[in-house]
Each structure stands twice: as C-alpha cells, then as structure tokens.
Scaffold this motif. Structure first.
Motif, PDB file in Angstrom:
ATOM      1  N   TYR A 119       0.791  -1.236   0.000  1.00 36.69           N
ATOM      2  CA  TYR A 119       0.000   0.000   0.000  1.00 36.69           C
ATOM      3  C   TYR A 119       0.823   1.286   0.000  1.00 36.69           C
ATOM      4  CZ  TYR A 119      -3.924  -3.057   0.780  1.00 36.69           C
ATOM      5  OH  TYR A 119      -4.865  -4.046   0.624  1.00 36.69           O
ATOM      6  N   LEU A 120       2.115   1.176   0.330  1.00 34.08           N
ATOM      7  CA  LEU A 120       2.947   2.390   0.346  1.00 34.08           C
ATOM      8  C   LEU A 120       4.234   2.141  -0.455  1.00 34.08           C
ATOM      9  CD1 LEU A 120       2.283   3.126   4.076  1.00 34.08           C
ATOM     10  CD2 LEU A 120       1.814   4.780   2.265  1.00 34.08           C
ATOM     11  N   PRO A 121       4.082   1.808  -1.750  1.00 38.32           N
ATOM     12  CA  PRO A 121       5.253   1.414  -2.546  1.00 38.32           C
ATOM     13  C   PRO A 121       6.286   2.528  -2.710  1.00 38.32           C
ATOM     14  CG  PRO A 121       3.296   1.635  -3.947  1.00 38.32           C
ATOM     15  CD  PRO A 121       2.824   1.730  -2.524  1.00 38.32           C
ATOM     16  N   SER A 122       5.895   3.782  -2.602  1.00 38.75           N
ATOM     17  CA  SER A 122       6.889   4.858  -2.762  1.00 38.75           C
ATOM     18  C   SER A 122       7.829   4.903  -1.559  1.00 38.75           C
ATOM     19  CB  SER A 122       6.203   6.222  -2.949  1.00 38.75           C
ATOM     20  OG  SER A 122       5.495   6.556  -1.768  1.00 38.75           O
ATOM     21  N   VAL A 123       7.414   4.317  -0.451  1.00 37.16           N
ATOM     22  CA  VAL A 123       8.252   4.284   0.753  1.00 37.16           C
ATOM     23  C   VAL A 123       9.013   2.954   0.811  1.00 37.16           C
ATOM     24  CG1 VAL A 123       8.261   4.600   3.264  1.00 37.16           C
ATOM     25  CG2 VAL A 123       6.468   5.683   1.896  1.00 37.16           C
ATOM     26  N   ALA A 124       8.322   1.856   0.532  1.00 33.50           N
ATOM     27  CA  ALA A 124       8.893   0.514   0.714  1.00 33.50           C
ATOM     28  C   ALA A 124       9.668   0.016  -0.508  1.00 33.50           C
ATOM     29  CB  ALA A 124       7.771  -0.469   1.041  1.00 33.50           C
ATOM     30  N   CYS A 125       9.822   0.880  -1.510  1.00 38.21           N
ATOM     31  CA  CYS A 125      10.305   0.456  -2.834  1.00 38.21           C
ATOM     32  C   CYS A 125      11.678  -0.204  -2.848  1.00 38.21           C
ATOM     33  CB  CYS A 125      10.292   1.638  -3.784  1.00 38.21           C
ATOM     34  SG  CYS A 125      11.101   3.087  -3.090  1.00 38.21           S
ATOM     35  N   LYS A 126      12.539   0.085  -1.873  1.00 36.38           N
ATOM     36  CA  LYS A 126      13.912  -0.437  -1.953  1.00 36.38           C
ATOM     37  C   LYS A 126      14.169  -1.605  -1.008  1.00 36.38           C
ATOM     38  CE  LYS A 126      15.311   2.477  -5.020  1.00 36.38           C
ATOM     39  NZ  LYS A 126      15.855   2.142  -6.312  1.00 36.38           N
ATOM     40  N   LEU A 127      13.114  -2.141  -0.403  1.00 27.78           N
ATOM     41  CA  LEU A 127      13.318  -3.264   0.516  1.00 27.78           C
ATOM     42  C   LEU A 127      13.797  -4.507  -0.221  1.00 27.78           C
ATOM     43  CD1 LEU A 127      10.281  -2.707   2.917  1.00 27.78           C
ATOM     44  CD2 LEU A 127      12.692  -2.567   3.529  1.00 27.78           C
ATOM     45  N   THR A 128      13.681  -4.501  -1.551  1.00 23.43           N
ATOM     46  CA  THR A 128      14.129  -5.648  -2.350  1.00 23.43           C
ATOM     47  C   THR A 128      15.547  -5.448  -2.888  1.00 23.43           C
ATOM     48  OG1 THR A 128      12.971  -4.567  -4.155  1.00 23.43           O
ATOM     49  CG2 THR A 128      11.835  -6.409  -3.092  1.00 23.43           C
ATOM     50  N   ASP A 129      16.191  -4.342  -2.547  1.00 23.76           N
ATOM     51  CA  ASP A 129      17.579  -4.105  -2.966  1.00 23.76           C
ATOM     52  C   ASP A 129      18.438  -5.277  -2.437  1.00 23.76           C
ATOM     53  OD1 ASP A 129      19.542  -1.354  -3.540  1.00 23.76           O
ATOM     54  OD2 ASP A 129      20.424  -3.029  -2.424  1.00 23.76           O
ATOM     55  N   PRO A 130      19.328  -5.827  -3.271  1.00 24.42           N
ATOM     56  CA  PRO A 130      20.105  -7.005  -2.813  1.00 24.42           C
ATOM     57  C   PRO A 130      20.982  -6.747  -1.599  1.00 24.42           C
ATOM     58  CG  PRO A 130      20.838  -6.224  -4.984  1.00 24.42           C
ATOM     59  CD  PRO A 130      19.584  -5.487  -4.666  1.00 24.42           C
ATOM     60  N   ARG A 131      21.284  -5.509  -1.287  1.00 26.63           N
ATOM     61  CA  ARG A 131      22.110  -5.224  -0.102  1.00 26.63           C
ATOM     62  C   ARG A 131      21.299  -5.274   1.190  1.00 26.63           C
ATOM     63  NH1 ARG A 131      24.252   0.470  -1.666  1.00 26.63           N
ATOM     64  NH2 ARG A 131      22.225   0.515  -2.677  1.00 26.63           N
ATOM     65  N   VAL A 132      19.967  -5.342   1.058  1.00 23.52           N
ATOM     66  CA  VAL A 132      19.086  -5.296   2.238  1.00 23.52           C
ATOM     67  C   VAL A 132      18.779  -6.707   2.737  1.00 23.52           C
ATOM     68  CG1 VAL A 132      16.819  -4.549   3.094  1.00 23.52           C
ATOM     69  CG2 VAL A 132      18.051  -3.140   1.424  1.00 23.52           C
ATOM     70  N   HIS A 133      19.029  -6.922   4.024  1.00 21.63           N
ATOM     71  CA  HIS A 133      18.753  -8.220   4.642  1.00 21.63           C
ATOM     72  C   HIS A 133      17.679  -8.015   5.702  1.00 21.63           C
ATOM     73  CE1 HIS A 133      22.332 -10.119   2.804  1.00 21.63           C
ATOM     74  NE2 HIS A 133      22.654  -8.844   2.704  1.00 21.63           N
ATOM     75  N   LEU A 134      16.515  -8.613   5.465  1.00 22.85           N
ATOM     76  CA  LEU A 134      15.383  -8.441   6.395  1.00 22.85           C
ATOM     77  C   LEU A 134      15.414  -9.525   7.464  1.00 22.85           C
ATOM     78  CD1 LEU A 134      12.585  -7.785   3.760  1.00 22.85           C
ATOM     79  CD2 LEU A 134      13.286  -6.198   5.525  1.00 22.85           C
ATOM     80  N   LEU A 135      15.368  -9.115   8.716  1.00 24.56           N
ATOM     81  CA  LEU A 135      15.321 -10.083   9.818  1.00 24.56           C
ATOM     82  C   LEU A 135      14.097  -9.765  10.659  1.00 24.56           C
ATOM     83  CD1 LEU A 135      18.919  -9.208  10.198  1.00 24.56           C
ATOM     84  CD2 LEU A 135      18.384 -11.604  10.513  1.00 24.56           C
ATOM     85  N   TYR A 136      13.194 -10.716  10.778  1.00 21.48           N
ATOM     86  CA  TYR A 136      11.981 -10.466  11.548  1.00 21.48           C
ATOM     87  C   TYR A 136      12.206 -10.919  12.976  1.00 21.48           C
ATOM     88  CZ  TYR A 136      10.056  -9.474   7.032  1.00 21.48           C
ATOM     89  OH  TYR A 136       9.851  -8.916   5.798  1.00 21.48           O
ATOM     90  N   GLN A 137      12.590  -9.981  13.790  1.00 16.67           N
ATOM     91  CA  GLN A 137      13.037 -10.298  15.147  1.00 16.67           C
ATOM     92  C   GLN A 137      12.874  -9.060  16.029  1.00 16.67           C
ATOM     93  OE1 GLN A 137      16.953 -12.121  14.758  1.00 16.67           O
ATOM     94  NE2 GLN A 137      17.212 -11.968  16.943  1.00 16.67           N
ATOM     95  N   ASP A 138      12.835  -9.272  17.330  1.00 17.44           N
ATOM     96  CA  ASP A 138      12.824  -8.162  18.276  1.00 17.44           C
ATOM     97  C   ASP A 138      14.231  -7.543  18.302  1.00 17.44           C
ATOM     98  OD1 ASP A 138      12.825  -6.485  20.463  1.00 17.44           O
ATOM     99  OD2 ASP A 138      11.636  -7.827  21.720  1.00 17.44           O
ATOM    100  N   GLY A 139      14.323  -6.254  17.985  1.00 15.58           N
ATOM    101  CA  GLY A 139      15.618  -5.580  17.941  1.00 15.58           C
ATOM    102  C   GLY A 139      16.359  -5.635  19.269  1.00 15.58           C
ATOM    103  N   LEU A 140      15.596  -5.636  20.344  1.00 18.84           N
ATOM    104  CA  LEU A 140      16.171  -5.685  21.687  1.00 18.84           C
ATOM    105  C   LEU A 140      16.968  -6.985  21.879  1.00 18.84           C
ATOM    106  CD1 LEU A 140      15.977  -4.119  24.409  1.00 18.84           C
ATOM    107  CD2 LEU A 140      14.002  -5.547  24.961  1.00 18.84           C
ATOM    108  N   LYS A 141      16.417  -8.086  21.364  1.00 17.64           N
ATOM    109  CA  LYS A 141      17.087  -9.390  21.492  1.00 17.64           C
ATOM    110  C   LYS A 141      18.230  -9.502  20.494  1.00 17.64           C
ATOM    111  CE  LYS A 141      13.179 -11.902  23.347  1.00 17.64           C
ATOM    112  NZ  LYS A 141      11.894 -12.401  22.851  1.00 17.64           N
TER     113      LYS A 141
END
Ligand code: SAM
Length: 286
Positions: A119-141
């Motif tokens: 729904y917000l592609p103008s903001v999320a557009c670069k999350l697929t850049d190969p340098r980006v590594h997505l980790l779904y985790q609590d940042g605190l941990k």
C-alpha cells in the motif's frame, strides 16, 4: 460523508484528518495496522492508532534519519543496521549511497513490511535491494549478541510503549554501543519536546543515551503530522561530532537530490531552542 482519523496528542489536543478511504486494516501479532487515504497527506500508515508516516511528509523524517549521519561518516559507512523501520523509508534513503555494502533491517512485525510493500510502494520500494537483509526479530534481542559490527545504527522505532518500549532503555543503548565499531554512530528518533508527556519520554530516552555514549547531541526537524510538529533525533558516538566532523564538501559532491536535507540545514538542526536545551540539560546532570 468522510470518515475521520483522530489521534489525541494530549487529553485535550489532537490531530484530525478527514479520510477518503480506509485501504487496509489488520490486527497482527504485535499491533493493529491501518492504512488510510486522504486529500492533504495522501496515504498514511498508523500502528495502534498512532501516526507512523504519511506519503506527504515522510521525506522529512527519513532524510533526517539517514543523511545527517551519512554526511558525517562519509564513505566509511559499509554496514548499517536499522531497527524497526519496516515501512522501508530509511532503507530507501540508505540505498542511494553506492558505497554501503550491507543494510540489516531488524523489524519485529513482518506484517508491517508486507502491508507497506503493497500500500505504500513509494516508501517501501527499496526493501528488495540485494544489499538489504530483512530479519523479523525483536531488535532488543538481536542487538544483545552483536559486537563491533556496524558503522551506523538507526533506531526507527515506534514510541516508547508496546513493542517499541525496550528500544528506549539503557540496556538497549548499551548494547548498541557494543554493536557499533569504534568510530560508529547511533541515530534514533528522540520523540517530541513540546507536550508534557512527550517531553518526559524524550528526557527518559536522552538520559539513557547520555549515560551510554561519550558524545550525544540532539537535532530537530519540523514534521507536520507528529505531535506538535516539532520532532527530535539523537546522534551519539564515542567522539565523532555531528557538526565539527560534517563532510559538507563530500556530501554535496554526490549530487543527491533531497527535499528537506541540505548541509546548511544539517548544522542549524543541532542549534536547539532554549527550552529544549534546558529539558535535555536537566537529565544530563543527573
Ligand atoms: N517513523 C515512525 C514513527 O516514529 O512514527 C516509526 C515507523 S516504523 C513503522 C516503526 C517500526 O518499529 C514498526 O514497524 C514496529 O513494528 C517496529 N518495532 C517496534 N518495536 C520493535 C522492536 N522491539 N524490534 C524491532 N522492531 C520494532
């Protein structure tokens, strides 16, 4: 007839937006996620009823979170950690720098990423850049087990309650210190200094940061849809100074087009109003 979005900033003052359409709603495992569309601000994302970003003014927040530390650290920035920030706005700005090799995005809620990509592609557009590594985790941990790994850490969290609460604590900032390289920088969203409740949250965060880093400075920007419109950011390091170490010539030579940030504004943003200075000094002495 319009729907109305209301976020109360104090018990008696709020932000009200006439909504054209509600595009999405979901209760995730962590929070309620909504996306609305309105005339003045375009699409906007709220979490648990709190404004996160709008298409119209998000550039201010994201440019100030990213270009301020980059213009100080320059070409040394190879590895960046973003905690929170699942909307992708900070990542979008970071990917504009070719010399950055790796961006780790640690976001607790996978659904925020998915919803923003849809729904917000103008903001999320670069999350697929190969340098980006997505980790779904609590940042605190996540941060507990990282040492001497990052040139820059950006804390793009929700406010200090709910899942974001731990990201304003002394334990967390101490772990960020450890996770940074010796000449690294931490930037965080530092809340608003204006309304009493927000000012207290801002003081608590500041107190925890100044006790964790040798150097901590606060800078400001005007963000229309955040409480009072007056927003603060933190810049912390072991000694790198946000104004004295600014590489204005280098940054300007890149020719990046920005809508809010420039290197003169960079310097000015660190000169705070007297009442904000006092607010921060009060906790620096304790
Ligand atoms: N610009 C925004 C603001 O301050 O209004 C922040 C936006 S961003 C959407 C905040 C993100 O932080 C959310 O997606 C939320 O899920 C994430 N978050 C909150 N607590 C977290 C935690 N403990 N670890 C990692 N991400 C977290």
């Amino acid at each position: 007839m319009h729907l109305t979005f209301t976020e109360m900033h104090t018990p008696t003052v709020g932000l009200q937006i006439a909504v054209d359409r509600q595009l999405y709603t979901e209760q995730s495992d962590f929070q309620r996620i909504d996306v609305f569309e309105c005339e003045e601000f375009g699409r906007f994302l709220t979490l648990d009823g709190y404004m996160m970003l709008t298409e119209r003014d998000e550039f201010i927040y994201h440019e100030m979170m990213v270009h301020v530390p980059l213009a100080v650290l320059g070409e040394r920035v190879r590895r960046v950690l973003v905690i929170g920030g699942g909307d992708g706005g900070c990542v979008r700005e970071l990917t504009r720098y070719d010399h950055i090799d790796r961006i780790d995005l640690v976001e607790i809620d996978e659904r925020v990423v998915a919803v923003c990509q849809e729904y917000l592609p103008s903001v999320a557009c670069k999350l697929t850049d190969p340098r980006v590594h997505l980790l779904y985790q609590d940042g605190l941990k996540y941060i507990r087990h990282v040492e001497d790994a990052y040139d820059l850490i950006i804390i793009d969290s929700t406010d200090p309650f709910g899942p974001g609460e731990g990201l304003f604590t002394m334990e967390f900032y101490g772990n960020c210190y450890k996770a940074l390289k010796a000449d690294g920088v931490l930037v965080n969203q530092h809340e608003s200094p204006f309304y009493k409740g927000d000012a207290q949250a801002c003081q608590r965060a500041h107190k925890n940061i100044v006790h964790s880093f040798e150097l901590s400075r606060v800078y400001q920007a005007h963000i229309p849809t955040y409480p009072s419109g007056h927003w603060l950011f933190g810049f912390s390091s072991r000694g790198i100074h946000p104004v004295r170490d600014l590489k204005a010539g280098w940054w300007n030579s890149l020719g990046l087009e920005t809508r809010y940030y420039n290197t003169n504004l960079h310097k000015g943003a660190f000169y705070l109003p007297n009442y904000v200075q006092k607010l921060l000094e009060k906790v620096e002495e304790t």
